[in-house]
Design an enzyme around this catalytic site. Sequence first.
Site, PDB file in Angstrom:
ATOM      1  N   ASP A 159      32.494  21.772  66.276  1.00 25.40           N
ATOM      2  CA  ASP A 159      31.494  21.374  67.263  1.00 25.40           C
ATOM      3  C   ASP A 159      31.760  22.083  68.585  1.00 25.40           C
ATOM      4  O   ASP A 159      32.279  23.203  68.581  1.00 25.40           O
ATOM      5  CB  ASP A 159      31.527  19.845  67.433  1.00 25.40           C
ATOM      6  CG  ASP A 159      30.151  19.248  67.669  1.00 25.40           C
ATOM      7  OD1 ASP A 159      29.544  19.601  68.702  1.00 25.40           O
ATOM      8  OD2 ASP A 159      29.681  18.448  66.853  1.00 25.40           O
ATOM      9  N   HIS A 233      28.438  17.254  73.348  1.00 24.87           N
ATOM     10  CA  HIS A 233      28.041  17.091  71.948  1.00 24.87           C
ATOM     11  C   HIS A 233      29.238  16.802  71.048  1.00 24.87           C
ATOM     12  O   HIS A 233      29.243  15.849  70.259  1.00 24.87           O
ATOM     13  CB  HIS A 233      27.302  18.342  71.475  1.00 24.87           C
ATOM     14  CG  HIS A 233      26.642  18.222  70.138  1.00 24.87           C
ATOM     15  ND1 HIS A 233      27.303  18.476  68.951  1.00 24.87           N
ATOM     16  CD2 HIS A 233      25.374  17.880  69.792  1.00 24.87           C
ATOM     17  CE1 HIS A 233      26.474  18.294  67.944  1.00 24.87           C
ATOM     18  NE2 HIS A 233      25.291  17.941  68.420  1.00 24.87           N
ATOM     19  N   SER A 569      22.513  15.118  64.347  1.00 24.83           N
ATOM     20  CA  SER A 569      23.882  15.348  64.814  1.00 24.83           C
ATOM     21  C   SER A 569      24.658  14.050  64.904  1.00 24.83           C
ATOM     22  O   SER A 569      25.875  14.017  64.689  1.00 24.83           O
ATOM     23  CB  SER A 569      23.879  16.011  66.200  1.00 24.83           C
ATOM     24  OG  SER A 569      23.793  17.401  66.105  1.00 24.83           O
TER      25      SER A 569
END
Length: 784
Positions: A159, A233, A569
Amino acid sequence: MASLFCFMFPLLSLAPVSLCSLIPDQPPQHHIVYMGASSGSKNVDIKTLESGHLDLLSTIIPREERERVAVGHVYHHAFRGFSAMLTDREAFLLSGQEDMVSVFPDPILKLHTTRSWDFLDAQVTCGTTGNEKWNENGPQSRIPFHYPPDADVIIGMIDTGIWPESPSFSDKDIGEVPKRWKGVCMEGPDFTRSNCNRKLIGARYYDLQHSFSNEENISTTKPSGSPRDHDSHGTHTTAIAAGSSVANASYAGLAQGTARGGLPSARIAIYKACSLETCHGSIILKAIDDAIKDGVDILSLSLGMNFLLQSDFLKDPIAIGAFHANQMGIMVVSSAGNDGPDPYTVVNTAPWIFTIAASSIDRDFESTVLLGNGFSVKGSAINFSNLTHSSRYRLAFAGEVAADFTPPSEASSCYPGSLNPKKVAGKIVVCVDNYASMSIRIKKLVVEDAGARGIICISHAEKGEPFDSGAFPCAKVGDNAGIQILNYINSTKKPTATILPTVTVPRLRPAPVVADFSSRGPGDLTENILKPDIMAPGVAILAATIPENDEHDPTRKRQPKFGIKSGTSMACPHVTGAAAYIKSRHHHWTPSMIKSALMTTATTVDNTGRAFTNSSGYFGNPHETGVGEINPIKALDPGLVFPTMTYDYLRFLCYCGYSEKNIQLLSSTEIFTCPKVSSNSLITNINYPSISIAKLKRNHAVKVTRYAINVGPADATYEATLQTPQGLRVHVSPKKLIFQKGLTGATFNVSFHGKGAAKGYNFGSITWFDGLHTVKIVFAINIV
C-alpha cells in the site's frame, strides 16, 4: 547466447517481410520481463542475476543506446524476471526468447479508495433484535470475537506505507517477533528501526520513481523515501485488517466507539509500493516477491488494474505475483475495484485471488436540510458546519444562477465555470447529478469558489459513500427528496434553507447494502469463475489515519487519529483480517481452504432478514455481492471445504488458451501437460467454492463436479437442498455425502439444464446440511 531473429512471413504476393519491421519505433518505456517460477535455490547471487539480465538486454538494444542497458527491479525469490526500458520492437524481440513467459509495458495500477467489525459480529445472529447494547460503532454482539493473545499470523500490506505512531499499531500485550520472520525494517529520513515493534515487525519501501542498475552500479542503487505513509490509505487499510483495539475512537466526534482490526494480535509487515497518484506494476511485483521471501502468511492489496485495460492474466502484475504467492501457501486478498455499478467492471479476477466487493454497514451519517416552509429533508454527508436551526439562507437552484451563455444542463449540475458568482454569493445552491464524471467533490469546489454558503446535491445514489465536505455545509439527497426541495423553490419568491451539522445514525436498516461504487461482475477475462468472490464492509469505515492540520478548516486542527474512508480498498482488509483470524485457529489450512470456509458460510440476508439490496433499492445478485457478506465466526467451523489445488489453477490456464510451455515455466514443472481437450467452458469444472457457467444453451445440459473435504466431526452425513430460479433444472448426485473416520473426502456432480429458464443470468444455490453446518455453493448460469 543464442542470437535473436525476427519472424518472416509472406505479405500477399510481395517478398517475405520481417514482422519486426512492421512494429513502428516508439520511445522506450518501462517494461516488465516475466520469466516464470524461480529455481527455489536460496543461494542466489543477485549480482550474477543482474549481470545475466544486462547481457540479455545488450543483445537487443542498439550499441549507440548502451546507456539503456540497465535493469530496474530484479525478481528472484519466488519468480524470475526484471524490469527495463524497452521499445515495442525490443520487447517483441525479447518475448521470442525461449525462457520468456511474457514481456509487457509496466502498467499503472490504482488504489481502490474513494465500525465495521462489530457489525460483522452481529450478522452471526442473522440480524439484530433491537435490544442490543450499542455504541456508535454498532451493537455489542452477543457472540464476540475471541482473539488468540499471540496469533503469530503475519499480514503483508502492499500500500502507501504506515503511520507507525498510531495507537492502532501498539504492541502492548503482543509477544516476541516470530523466529520464522526474515523481513527487515528499512530506515528513511522520517522512519527509524525504533518505529518497528512487536506489532509492526517489518517495513520496506521502494523508489516510486524508477531507478536502474547498469554494468557500473549493479545492485548499488538505493531507493529514496521511507515506509512512512503520507497519504493515509495504507495506514487506514492496515488498521482495518489488524489494528490493535483503541477505545473512544472517533472522527471529530462522529462514529464514537472502539476501533479494532480483524485480528488485533496479528503481526504487520508494510510494503510501501504506492502513492495516491500511482502504483507501478513493476514495484507491486517486487513487493510481492519480497513479501514471499520475508515470510508473510497473507497479502492484502487494495488496488488493481483499470478494468478497461485488462487483457491477460500473465500480463497482470497482481495475478502473476499472487499465483506464486499461492504456490508458497500465502493467501492473496484484493479489492474488486470502484467502477460500479456497471457490469463487467470487476478486476483481480484470477481464481487464485480472493476478490472483494464492498457493502455498507448499519450506520449512516446524516445531514438534515431545513426548508423555510418548515419541512425537513434527511440528507447524507459529513459536514462540520456552524449553521444552526435559526440560520436561514437564500436557496437557489443552480440552473437559475447560471453564468451568461451557459447551457442549462451544465449549470444545473454545477459544472466548473457554469455559475455566476454575483447570483450565487451567500446562497445555498442546489445541484443535480447530470454528469457521471462530475463528483460531488467537484460540485462543492465550484459552488464554494463562487461564494455559496452551502450545497445540496440531488443524486439517485443518495445512500452511497458519504462525502466529507469539512466545514462547508453540504447534504446529498435522493431523487424524491430533491423533488420536494425543487417544488419548494418554485412555490415561493424567496426560498430559504439551512444545513445542519452531521450526526451519526446507528441501527440503520437495511444493512448491508451493496455499495454503488463497488465493481460488478461477471469477469471480463472469463465468466466461468464467479467474481467478485464475496462482500465486506467498505462504506464510511472508521480507522487510523495520518494526522492532518489544515489552517483553513477548524475541524482539522484537532489532528484526528482516525478517519472515515470508503471503497473496495476498505472492504479488502476486512476479509484479510477475517482470513488471518481463521489462520490463527487453523494454522495448517491452505489459502483455498480458508477462502472456501469464508465463501460457503457467508451471510446472504440483511439485518431485516431479507435478501441484500443494492443502492438503487433492487435485490442484489452474485455479480454484485459475490456469494454474500463475510461471516468470520461461522467460517471458523465450516463443516466442509472445497480445496482448489495448484493443478486446478494450471488446468484453468490451459482452458484459457495459454501454451503448455508457458504454464510449465510459471509452475516450475516440466511434467505438467494440458488436457487434450481444453476450452474456456471447462473452467467451470475446476474445484472452486462457487459455480459459474458463461453459456448454457436452452436445450443443453452441463455437468459440474466438485470435491469436498470434511473438516468437521469425523462421522457426518450431509444432505443437499436446492434454491433454483424458475425454469432452471438442477440435479445433484449423490444427494447425500457420507463421511466416516478415514473417509474425509467426497465428490458430487451438479447438472444444469436450461430448457425452461429465462434468458440471461439465473442465480441460485446448493446447500449441504448435516444438522449443524450449513455449506452453501452459489451458482450463476447464463442461458443463451
